[in-house]
Scaffold this motif. Structure first.
Motif, PDB file in Angstrom:
ATOM      1  N   THR A  22       0.826  -1.200   0.000  1.00 26.00           N
ATOM      2  CA  THR A  22       0.000   0.000   0.000  1.00 26.00           C
ATOM      3  C   THR A  22       0.865   1.257   0.000  1.00 26.00           C
ATOM      4  N   ALA A  23       0.431   2.263  -0.782  1.00 22.01           N
ATOM      5  CA  ALA A  23       1.054   3.584  -0.800  1.00 22.01           C
ATOM      6  C   ALA A  23      -0.004   4.601  -0.412  1.00 22.01           C
ATOM      7  N   GLN A  24       0.394   5.610   0.350  1.00 20.96           N
ATOM      8  CA  GLN A  24      -0.566   6.613   0.795  1.00 20.96           C
ATOM      9  C   GLN A  24       0.065   7.997   0.813  1.00 20.96           C
ATOM     10  N   THR A  25      -0.785   8.996   0.733  1.00 23.76           N
ATOM     11  CA  THR A  25      -0.381  10.393   0.826  1.00 23.76           C
ATOM     12  C   THR A  25      -1.320  11.079   1.798  1.00 23.76           C
ATOM     13  N   LEU A  26      -0.764  11.783   2.763  1.00 26.17           N
ATOM     14  CA  LEU A  26      -1.582  12.458   3.771  1.00 26.17           C
ATOM     15  C   LEU A  26      -1.242  13.945   3.812  1.00 26.17           C
ATOM     16  N   VAL A  27      -2.271  14.765   3.959  1.00 23.27           N
ATOM     17  CA  VAL A  27      -2.106  16.193   4.203  1.00 23.27           C
ATOM     18  C   VAL A  27      -2.446  16.402   5.676  1.00 23.27           C
ATOM     19  N   GLU A  28      -1.501  16.980   6.429  1.00 21.78           N
ATOM     20  CA  GLU A  28      -1.662  17.104   7.876  1.00 21.78           C
ATOM     21  C   GLU A  28      -1.720  18.562   8.303  1.00 21.78           C
ATOM     22  N   LEU A  29      -2.655  18.851   9.195  1.00 25.15           N
ATOM     23  CA  LEU A  29      -2.742  20.153   9.852  1.00 25.15           C
ATOM     24  C   LEU A  29      -2.423  19.936  11.324  1.00 25.15           C
ATOM     25  N   VAL A  43      -4.471  16.748  12.624  1.00 28.32           N
ATOM     26  CA  VAL A  43      -5.447  16.015  11.830  1.00 28.32           C
ATOM     27  C   VAL A  43      -4.861  15.813  10.442  1.00 28.32           C
ATOM     28  N   ALA A  44      -4.984  14.584   9.907  1.00 30.24           N
ATOM     29  CA  ALA A  44      -4.451  14.275   8.578  1.00 30.24           C
ATOM     30  C   ALA A  44      -5.515  13.538   7.773  1.00 30.24           C
ATOM     31  N   LEU A  45      -5.502  13.745   6.455  1.00 29.29           N
ATOM     32  CA  LEU A  45      -6.456  13.110   5.557  1.00 29.29           C
ATOM     33  C   LEU A  45      -5.805  12.939   4.198  1.00 29.29           C
ATOM     34  N   GLY A  46      -6.086  11.791   3.549  1.00 33.39           N
ATOM     35  CA  GLY A  46      -5.532  11.582   2.224  1.00 33.39           C
ATOM     36  C   GLY A  46      -5.912  10.240   1.629  1.00 33.39           C
ATOM     37  N   PRO A  47      -5.578  10.050   0.347  1.00 33.59           N
ATOM     38  CA  PRO A  47      -5.911   8.801  -0.340  1.00 33.59           C
ATOM     39  C   PRO A  47      -4.834   7.733  -0.152  1.00 33.59           C
ATOM     40  N   TYR A  48      -5.218   6.481  -0.391  1.00 29.60           N
ATOM     41  CA  TYR A  48      -4.268   5.381  -0.420  1.00 29.60           C
ATOM     42  C   TYR A  48      -4.683   4.408  -1.511  1.00 29.60           C
ATOM     43  N   ALA A  49      -3.729   3.622  -1.970  1.00 35.22           N
ATOM     44  CA  ALA A  49      -3.979   2.591  -2.980  1.00 35.22           C
ATOM     45  C   ALA A  49      -3.064   1.422  -2.686  1.00 35.22           C
ATOM     46  N   GLY A  50      -3.529   0.212  -2.994  1.00 35.35           N
ATOM     47  CA  GLY A  50      -2.736  -0.976  -2.711  1.00 35.35           C
ATOM     48  C   GLY A  50      -2.970  -2.075  -3.724  1.00 35.35           C
ATOM     49  N   TYR A  51      -1.986  -2.968  -3.832  1.00 34.18           N
ATOM     50  CA  TYR A  51      -2.060  -4.123  -4.728  1.00 34.18           C
ATOM     51  C   TYR A  51      -1.882  -5.390  -3.888  1.00 34.18           C
ATOM     52  N   ARG A  52      -2.746  -6.373  -4.106  1.00 29.32           N
ATOM     53  CA  ARG A  52      -2.720  -7.604  -3.306  1.00 29.32           C
ATOM     54  C   ARG A  52      -1.528  -8.465  -3.683  1.00 29.32           C
TER      55      ARG A  52
END
Length: 125
Positions: A22-29, A43-52
Motif C-alpha cells: 500500500t502507498a498513501q499520501t496524507l495532508v496534515e494540519l 489532523v491528517a487526511l488523504g488517499p491510499y492505494a494498494g495491490y494484493r
C-alpha cells in the motif's frame, strides 16, 4: 473459484487473510504547533492505494454426526479484488495517533456475494 455450501457440517471458525502493498499520501494540519508552538492536536487526511500480494482462507468445521474436525485451506483465487483504494484519516493527540481507513471499492470481485466495503481502524503509539 466456486464456493460450495455444505449443510452436513457445523462451522467452527473461518478466517480470511490478505496482504497488500500500500502507498498513501496524507495532508496534515498540526493545530498544536500553529497555536502554541508545541505538539498537540493534529489532523491528517488523504488517499491510499494498494495491490494484493497474496492471501489465504481457512475453514474449520466438524460433522454433525460427531466426527473429527476438518480444516480446509485455500491459498489462491479467493475472488478478492487485486487492487484497493480508499481514504485514510488520522487524529494525532500528543503521544498516540488514531487512524481510520475506508475502502472505496468492494473487497470481493464484482458478481461475488456478499458485497463488502472494508473499514479498518486502530491506534499508533
Amino acid at each position: 473459484m466456486e464456493f460450495i455450501q455444505r449443510t452436513d457440517v457445523n462451522a467452527l471458525r473461518s478466517r480470511l487473510f490478505a496482504s497488500y502493498l500500500t502507498a498513501q499520501t496524507l495532508v496534515e494540519l498540526d493545530f498544536g504547533r500553529m497555536l502554541y508552538g508545541q505538539s498537540g492536536l493534529a489532523v491528517a487526511l488523504g488517499p491510499y492505494a494498494g495491490y494484493r500480494l497474496g492471501g489465504s482462507s481457512t475453514f474449520v468445521s466438524r460433522p454433525f454426526d460427531g466426527g473429527s474436525r476438518n480444516r480446509d485451506r485455500v491459498r489462491d483465487g479467493l475472488s478478492l479484488n487485486n487492487f484497493r483504494y480508499g481514504i485514510r484519516g488520522e487524529v494525532d493527540i500528543k503521544y498516540f495517533r488514531i487512524y481510520v481507513m475506508y475502502d472505496l471499492n468492494p473487497l470481493f470481485e464484482s458478481g461475488v456475494d456478499p458485497v463488502i466495503t472494508p473499514i479498518s481502524f486502530g491506534i499508533v503509539l
